[in-house]
Structure formats: structure tokens, C-alpha cells
Design a protein around this motif. Structure first.
Motif, short mmCIF file in Angstrom:
data_model
loop_
_atom_site.label_atom_id
_atom_site.label_comp_id
_atom_site.label_asym_id
_atom_site.label_seq_id
_atom_site.Cartn_x
_atom_site.Cartn_y
_atom_site.Cartn_z
N LYS A 176 52.75 39.27 40.88
CA LYS A 176 53.35 39.01 42.19
C LYS A 176 52.36 38.19 43.02
N LYS A 177 52.38 36.89 42.80
CA LYS A 177 51.41 36.01 43.46
C LYS A 177 51.59 36.06 44.98
N GLY A 178 50.48 36.21 45.67
CA GLY A 178 50.52 36.32 47.13
C GLY A 178 50.45 37.74 47.62
N VAL A 179 50.65 38.72 46.73
CA VAL A 179 50.57 40.13 47.10
C VAL A 179 49.28 40.71 46.51
N SER A 180 48.29 40.95 47.37
CA SER A 180 46.97 41.38 46.90
C SER A 180 47.00 42.84 46.43
N THR A 181 46.13 43.16 45.47
CA THR A 181 46.04 44.54 44.99
C THR A 181 45.42 45.46 46.03
N LYS A 182 44.57 44.91 46.91
CA LYS A 182 43.96 45.71 47.98
C LYS A 182 43.63 44.80 49.16
N VAL A 183 43.83 45.33 50.36
CA VAL A 183 43.62 44.54 51.58
C VAL A 183 42.71 45.29 52.54
N LEU A 184 41.75 44.58 53.11
CA LEU A 184 40.89 45.10 54.18
C LEU A 184 41.39 44.55 55.51
N PRO A 242 35.33 37.76 39.77
CA PRO A 242 34.33 37.19 38.86
C PRO A 242 33.45 38.26 38.22
N LYS A 243 33.50 39.50 38.68
CA LYS A 243 32.66 40.56 38.13
C LYS A 243 33.39 41.43 37.12
N CYS A 244 34.61 41.85 37.46
CA CYS A 244 35.34 42.72 36.52
C CYS A 244 36.50 42.01 35.84
N GLY A 245 36.88 40.83 36.32
CA GLY A 245 37.95 40.05 35.69
C GLY A 245 39.35 40.48 36.08
N LEU A 246 39.49 41.49 36.95
CA LEU A 246 40.81 41.98 37.34
C LEU A 246 41.51 40.95 38.23
N SER A 247 42.83 40.82 38.07
CA SER A 247 43.59 39.85 38.84
C SER A 247 43.56 40.21 40.33
N ARG A 248 43.56 39.19 41.15
CA ARG A 248 43.62 39.37 42.61
C ARG A 248 44.99 39.87 43.04
N LYS A 301 43.33 39.92 57.72
CA LYS A 301 43.63 40.66 56.49
C LYS A 301 42.86 39.98 55.36
N ILE A 302 41.86 40.68 54.86
CA ILE A 302 40.97 40.10 53.83
C ILE A 302 41.28 40.77 52.49
N HIS A 303 41.61 39.96 51.50
CA HIS A 303 41.91 40.50 50.17
C HIS A 303 40.62 41.03 49.53
N ALA A 304 40.78 42.11 48.75
CA ALA A 304 39.63 42.73 48.08
C ALA A 304 39.97 43.00 46.62
N CYS A 305 38.92 43.08 45.80
CA CYS A 305 39.11 43.45 44.40
C CYS A 305 39.53 44.92 44.33
#
Length: 317
Positions: free
Chosen positions: A176-184, A160-166, A138-142
Motif C-alpha cells: 500500500k504505497k503511501g501508507v507508512s508502517t509507522k508514523v511519528l 537501509p539497516k533491516c531492509g523492511l519496506s517503508r 508526520k514523520i515516517h519511521a521504520c
């Protein structure tokens, strides 16, 4: 076809998935289909799982013994393992919840004869099936599809490109630290290629294009195509080894929720192995899911960001 027209001598297509007729006298000594399913499929599944038990061979021996048990006394069609795999496939196909599946296991256990081997809980079922499974990542994505949080970006907490939180942010602006906005979801193909070569019948089929294919100048199969021959010409060292794999990559966006009102877009990326005979290469069991890119919006040209881990593995191969 356009320049030469259709072959007027054509009557029956005999080289593509047409069953061969066998005389009754030749079938006397053949083993029943049910017994082939009983032993063959279970042995294949167990052999493929062997690499997960290299550090504990006794555990593997126990796993094989458990998998070969009949589903219930006197059952010659399904083992404990093959029956559970079929039920779990049914769960995935129809989107059953874990609670629903657990209840179904209990009810089926009551319906089967005394001495049945079906697991009685979801925990037991998963414990058995996890031994068969191949690893995935499970790879986190922007969220804006800028980067994958891997390699040099692995430990970053914002893009590092758009500044949006992971990490996901609630409506009250709580991170919600540890919960990614998008997952591959990435399913590495290399272990599955290894399994294909471990099975005797499959490994034979992987050289079919070189040994069993009819070579008469007609286009019946990808190996007859100019593209295939161009690869053989440009990379002769690759072309002369028939076991080298020729792969096709296919991807498309789908709506997994079966609802026209939902705009959610999910993108599966599938590899097809062209080495196999025509009747096998498009079979579901040989169509290899490598990436699952979740929505909610279509990716466009940003999809190449998500192909990075697959491209790395193909380059390694």
C-alpha cells in the motif's frame, strides 16, 4: 531535608498557589470573572494565531471579529471561538468520532437561543479551529525502529539497516504505497515558545525565577537546586539572561485505549518550562507535547531514534 531536618518554624506555606485574600473594598472596581474570560482568553487565542495571517491581514481581521462574537445574543461568558474550543476539547478528551461531534453541534444549535453562532458542521468547526492551530509533522519511521525517513533517508522506500519496506503490506502481499508502517507525530516547540513570549502575562512569568523568587538559601523551587546553579556556573552567558528557558523532558509509555487486554503502547514526550512560577509550570496548558510515538510495542533504547527532530530543534535554540 535528610541532614538538617524539617523547619520547625514552618506553619503556613504562602508562596505556592495559595490565593491571596483581598478586602471587599478592594474588589469593587475589579472586572467580573466572566468578562475577563470573555475578552482575555479570546484575545490570547487570536493574538497567538496572528502569524498564520501575515500574508493576508484582512483575513486575520475577519477571524478576530468572528472570534469575538458572543456565542448567542446576550451571552457574556463565552464567545463563538471559546465555546467551540471547549467543545472540541471535550471531543478529544472522550474520544468522540467526527460524526458524533457533528451531530452534537447540530443538537446544541437547536437548544441555544435564536442567533447562536455555533458552527453547524464538522467542516465549519475545523475551518475555524485550523486558524488557531500550530503546525505538526508526520514523520515516517521504520517498523523496527531503525531510522526515521527524514534528511538523507527522506526518499527511501525501505530501511537501509533491516531492509523492511517503508510501506504497509496487506495479507495478500500487496504494497500500500503511501501508507507508512509507522508514523511519528512531531509538534515543533519553537513556534509555541514564540507564542509564550507574545502573551504579556506569560512573558512576565517566564522571568519569575529571577525577579519574584525568594532567595534565602532554602530549596523551594528548581532554581534553588544545585543543578540549576551548576548550569549558571558552567555557562554564565546563558545564566545571566533570565529569559533563557530551562526545560525538563518527560516521557513514558501509556495505553491509550483504556483496556487492560490491549498491549498497544503509545509514548508521549513532554517538555515542561521551569522558568514559570510553581503554580503554573505543571499546569496542563504549559505542559508541551512535542512527540507522539505510536506502538504497538515498547521502544526500549530505540527511543533515541524518535527524539532526533526534537534534539535538532533544541540544538537550534
Amino acid at each position: 531535608m535528610y541532614f538538617n531536618g524539617f523547619d520547625q518554624t514552618y506553619k503556613d506555606w504562602i508562596w505556592y498557589a495559595k490565593p491571596i485574600e483581598i478586602n471587599a473594598s478592594e474588589t469593587v472596581n475589579q472586572e467580573p470573572e466572566t468578562e475577563r474570560d470573555f475578552f482575555g482568553e479570546t484575545v490570547d487565542m487570536c493574538e497567538g494565531a496572528h502569524e498564520h495571517f501575515t500574508e493576508n491581514p484582512e483575513e486575520f481581521k475577519k477571524f478576530v471579529e468572528e472570534g469575538k462574537k458572543p456565542l448567542y445574543p446576550g451571552c457574556y461568558k463565552h464567545t463563538k471561538l471559546s465555546g467551540l474550543v471547549k467543545l472540541y476539547n471535550l471531543k478529544a478528551r472522550h474520544g468522540m468520532t467526527d460524526n458524533c461531534f457533528a451531530d452534537m453541534l447540530i443538537e446544541l444549535g437547536d437548544l441555544l437561543p435564536i442567533g447562536q453562532e455555533l458552527p453547524s458542521s464538522m467542516f465549519e468547526a475545523k475551518k475555524t479551529l485550523n486558524a488557531l492551530g500550530l503546525k505538526y509533522e508526520k514523520i515516517h519511521a521504520c517498523f523496527n525502529d531503525c531510522i526515521l525517513y527524514r534528511k538523507k533517508y527522506h526518499d527511501l522506500t525501505s530501511c537501509p539497516k533491516c531492509g523492511l519496506s517503508r510501506w504497509k503490506v496487506t495479507k495478500k502481499n500487496v504494497v500500500k504505497k503511501g501508507v507508512s508502517t509507522k508514523v511519528l507525530w512531531y509538534f515543533p516547540p519553537i513556534p509555541r515558545f514564540k507564542r509564550m513570549f507574545k502573551y504579556l502575562e506569560t512573558s512576565k512569568s517566564l522571568t519569575w525565577h529571577n525577579e519574584a523568587q525568594i532567595k534565602d538559601g532554602r530549596l523551594r523551587y528548581p532554581a534553588d537546586s544545585p543543578s540549576w546553579k551548576m548550569i549558571d556556573y558552567k555557562w554564565p552567558n546563558f545564566g545571566t539572561e533570565p529569559r533563557n528557558l530551562r526545560l525538563a523532558l518527560s516521557l513514558d509509555g501509556i495505553n491509550p485505549h483504556s483496556s487492560l487486554s490491549s498491549r498497544y503502547s503509545c509514548w508521549p514526550v513532554i517538555l515542561v518550562t521551569y522558568n514559570l512560577p510553581p503554580e503554573l509550570c505543571m499546569k496542563r496548558k504549559f505542559m508541551m507535547l512535542t512527540l507522539l510515538i505510536s506502538g504497538p510495542k515498547q521502544l526500549g533504547n530505540d527511543i533515541d531514534i524518535y527524539l532526533e527532530p526534537l534534539v535538532d530543534d533544541l540544538a537550534l535554540l
